[in-house]
Design a protein around this motif. Structure first.
Motif, PDB file in Angstrom:
ATOM      1  N   SER A   4       1.174   4.147  -2.480  1.00 29.53           N
ATOM      2  CA  SER A   4       0.586   5.444  -2.278  1.00 29.53           C
ATOM      3  C   SER A   4       1.476   6.363  -1.928  1.00 29.53           C
ATOM      4  O   SER A   4       1.364   7.821  -2.237  1.00 29.53           O
ATOM      5  N   LYS A   5       2.681   6.147  -1.427  1.00 29.40           N
ATOM      6  CA  LYS A   5       3.880   7.115  -1.154  1.00 29.40           C
ATOM      7  C   LYS A   5       4.815   7.350  -1.901  1.00 29.40           C
ATOM      8  O   LYS A   5       5.459   8.361  -2.269  1.00 29.40           O
ATOM      9  N   HIS A   6       5.146   6.230  -2.908  1.00 24.67           N
ATOM     10  CA  HIS A   6       5.913   6.486  -3.793  1.00 24.67           C
ATOM     11  C   HIS A   6       5.747   6.163  -5.007  1.00 24.67           C
ATOM     12  O   HIS A   6       6.629   6.092  -6.137  1.00 24.67           O
ATOM     13  N   LEU A  12       0.503   5.995  12.940  1.00 25.06           N
ATOM     14  CA  LEU A  12      -0.275   5.558  11.693  1.00 25.06           C
ATOM     15  C   LEU A  12      -1.580   5.079  11.951  1.00 25.06           C
ATOM     16  O   LEU A  12      -2.497   5.174  11.430  1.00 25.06           O
ATOM     17  N   GLU A  63      -7.490   7.005   6.619  1.00 29.83           N
ATOM     18  CA  GLU A  63      -6.408   6.751   5.523  1.00 29.83           C
ATOM     19  C   GLU A  63      -7.011   5.711   4.484  1.00 29.83           C
ATOM     20  O   GLU A  63      -6.874   5.970   3.480  1.00 29.83           O
ATOM     21  N   TYR A  78       0.979  -1.227  -0.058  1.00 32.71           N
ATOM     22  CA  TYR A  78      -0.102   0.059  -0.017  1.00 32.71           C
ATOM     23  C   TYR A  78       0.866   1.120   0.044  1.00 32.71           C
ATOM     24  O   TYR A  78       0.707   2.062  -0.927  1.00 32.71           O
ATOM     25  N   TYR A  79       2.027   1.156   0.974  1.00 33.51           N
ATOM     26  CA  TYR A  79       2.624   2.451   0.899  1.00 33.51           C
ATOM     27  C   TYR A  79       3.907   2.570  -0.296  1.00 33.51           C
ATOM     28  O   TYR A  79       3.838   3.742  -0.603  1.00 33.51           O
ATOM     29  N   HIS A  82      15.122   3.901   5.671  1.00 35.08           N
ATOM     30  CA  HIS A  82      14.383   5.080   6.236  1.00 35.08           C
ATOM     31  C   HIS A  82      15.401   5.119   7.464  1.00 35.08           C
ATOM     32  O   HIS A  82      15.928   4.737   8.242  1.00 35.08           O
ATOM     33  N   HIS A 133       9.721   2.289   1.844  1.00 35.09           N
ATOM     34  CA  HIS A 133      10.878   3.362   1.480  1.00 35.09           C
ATOM     35  C   HIS A 133      12.032   2.613   1.245  1.00 35.09           C
ATOM     36  O   HIS A 133      12.698   3.171   0.058  1.00 35.09           O
ATOM     37  N   LYS A 163      -5.041   0.781  -5.661  1.00 34.91           N
ATOM     38  CA  LYS A 163      -3.904   1.351  -6.299  1.00 34.91           C
ATOM     39  C   LYS A 163      -3.232   0.633  -7.471  1.00 34.91           C
ATOM     40  O   LYS A 163      -2.094   1.002  -7.820  1.00 34.91           O
ATOM     41  N   TYR A 213       5.417   0.827   6.085  1.00 36.29           N
ATOM     42  CA  TYR A 213       5.974   2.216   5.788  1.00 36.29           C
ATOM     43  C   TYR A 213       7.443   2.479   5.586  1.00 36.29           C
ATOM     44  O   TYR A 213       7.645   2.753   4.286  1.00 36.29           O
TER      45      TYR A 213
END
Ligand code: FAD
Length: 417
Positions: A54-56, A100, A107, A50-51, A390, A382, A199, A378
């Motif tokens: 959604s984040k990358h 989170l 979210e 998911y991250y 991270h 990264h 996604k 998360y």
């Protein structure tokens, strides 16, 4: 949607065999190649996917699960969520996860039923009170919310505990984390799965990873029961079976696997509205929304992949619960089960490169990785997106077992949550 409408819809769907229900996510057939493959469809694997998306912006991602998503430890745990660890590095990571969790239902637009009912870690003697004070100070300095409570304050929060001074372990006080609590384990897996799938992430179930595709010393994908699937990077989040995957991938992990048991009682009226943990008794308990008491304790004593759990631990945990709350003695147990957890020598996770180029690991959460699902996912996303740590994952690189820069959380990780 009104409550009446949703109840009616539920009834109608019940009568027509749920034909009009749309699935929250669909199981995909494997494509030939992805940017990233995640091995393991537990909470950590799904959160990572998911991250990543959604984040990358990395959405050519597949989560490959040998059974069904959430069927490993994510669906077997006692759902305690907290961040009261000892070292700064641990607090950074677990508190990221707790933060989170605090926003997770919003979210994901999926109710993960995070209930911040607080947690008492009972202290049973004056020396334990002193150790508790030190632990609380360390936690406050590291930035987590922790308080030292006296006996009367514990009594206010959980009056059904055994306050008899003649008890086997009399209660002197407790360390309290008010932001701690419980969540709904399946919902965490399902919420991340739905959000990741929406996604563009492929969720591939009933597909076992049986090997890694190696070319020129570099991992280029995985071999599975559904054929070869290629990827630029492979992340392994296969708690309980991390060492099995490590053997296939040609890297070594300082991990031992144990069965960890849990129990749930018949439903009863509300009796305890916080999480209560006693290191001395070796047991902890919370009450689910359905009324069942959710009970856990320590690891089975011998490393094993036998996912059943053995009797001596059951005796210790259950006698501990009755010692803590004698009023529970007549309550019947409804179910008992176990999961296989991966334990590292310092009771802290391993995050980052595995040692085999192209393979990365998220493992070693031992008895306490449910609370870490959003945070672990998360930081692992990264790592996989950027091929670098991270800030919060760097201390947990596997190299710490060579440098000796360990984070011994054996005490703060409690016995089993
Ligand atoms: P899992 O959910 O186990 O997912 C790993 C997945 O990998 C599994 O679904 C498995 O089928 C899959 N897999 C394995 N091998 C392969 C393969 N070769 N190919 C494809 N897929 C594969 N933590 C807390 O924070 N709080 C608690 O209160 C708590 N209580 C616990 C109580 C019990 C009884 C147990 C067993 C654990 C408890 N934990 C708790 C620990 C927590 O459940 C785990 O640390 C966490 O769920 C790990 O999540 P995961 O996604 O890494 O692993």
């Amino acid at each position: 949607m009104s409550a009446k409408y949703s109840a009616l819809t539920l009834f109608k769907n019940g009568l027509c065999g749920k034909k009009s229900w749309t699935p929250a996510w669909e199981s995909s057939a494997p494509k030939s190649a992805y940017d990233v493959i995640i091995v393991g469809g537990g909470g950590h694997g799904l959160a990572t996917a998911y991250y990543l998306a959604s984040k990358h912006g990395v959405n050519r991602v597949a989560v490959i699960e040998k059974g069904w998503i959430g069927g490993g430890n994510t669906g077997r745990n006692t759902t305690v969520i907290r961040s009261n660890y000892f070292y700064q590095e641990s607090t950074d990571l677990y508190d990221l996860s707790l933060r989170l969790y605090e926003g997770l239902s919003r979210e994901l637009n999926y109710n993960v039923m995070f209930s911040q009912r607080g947690m008492l870690t009972l202290l049973h003697s004056e020396p334990e009170m002193e150790m508790g004070a030190r632990a609380v100070n360390a936690m406050q300095l590291a930035g987590s919310d922790a308080e030292l409570l006296g006996r009367d304050e514990v009594c206010q929060r959980a009056p059904t505990l055994n306050f008899d001074p003649q008890a086997r372990y009399p209660i002197h006080g407790a360390a309290w984390q008010g932001r701690a609590g419980t969540g709904r384990h399946d919902a965490v897996a399902w919420g991340f799965a739905r959000a990741a799938w929406r996604k563009g992430v492929d969720i591939i179930q009933n597909c076992e990873v049986t090997g890694f595709v190696m070319e020129g010393g570099m991992c280029k994908g995985v071999e599975t029961s559904k054929g070869e699937i290629r990827a630029d990077r492979v992340g392994v989040a296969a708690a309980g079976h991390s060492s099995v995957l490590a053997k296939l991938g040609g890297y070594r992990l300082p991990i031992q696997s144990y069965a960890l048991q849990a129990f749930v009682s018949e439903p009863i009226k509300p009796i305890v509205d916080t999480v209560v943990f006693s290191p001395a008794y070796g047991s902890y308990v919370s009450q689910s929304d359905k009324g069942g008491l959710v009970i856990g304790g320590g690891l089975d004593r011998v490393p094993s992949y036998g996912q059943r759990g053995n009797l001596p631990v059951q005796e210790t945990v259950l006698s501990g619960i009755v010692g803590m709350m004698p009023c529970l003695a007549p309550i019947k147990l409804l179910r008992q089960w176990a999961g296989i957890v991966d334990v590292t020598p310092d009771s802290s996770p391993i995050l980052g490169p595995s040692g085999t180029p192209g393979i990365y690991v998220n493992c070693g959460w031992g008895t306490g990785g449910f609370k870490a699902i959003p945070g672990g996912g998360y930081v692992f996303a990264h790592i996989l997106a950027k091929d670098e740590h991270h800030a919060y994952s760097r201390p947990f690189d596997i190299s710490r077992f060579q440098t000796g820069r360990l984070f011994d959380e054996g005490a703060a990780s409690g016995i089993a949550h």
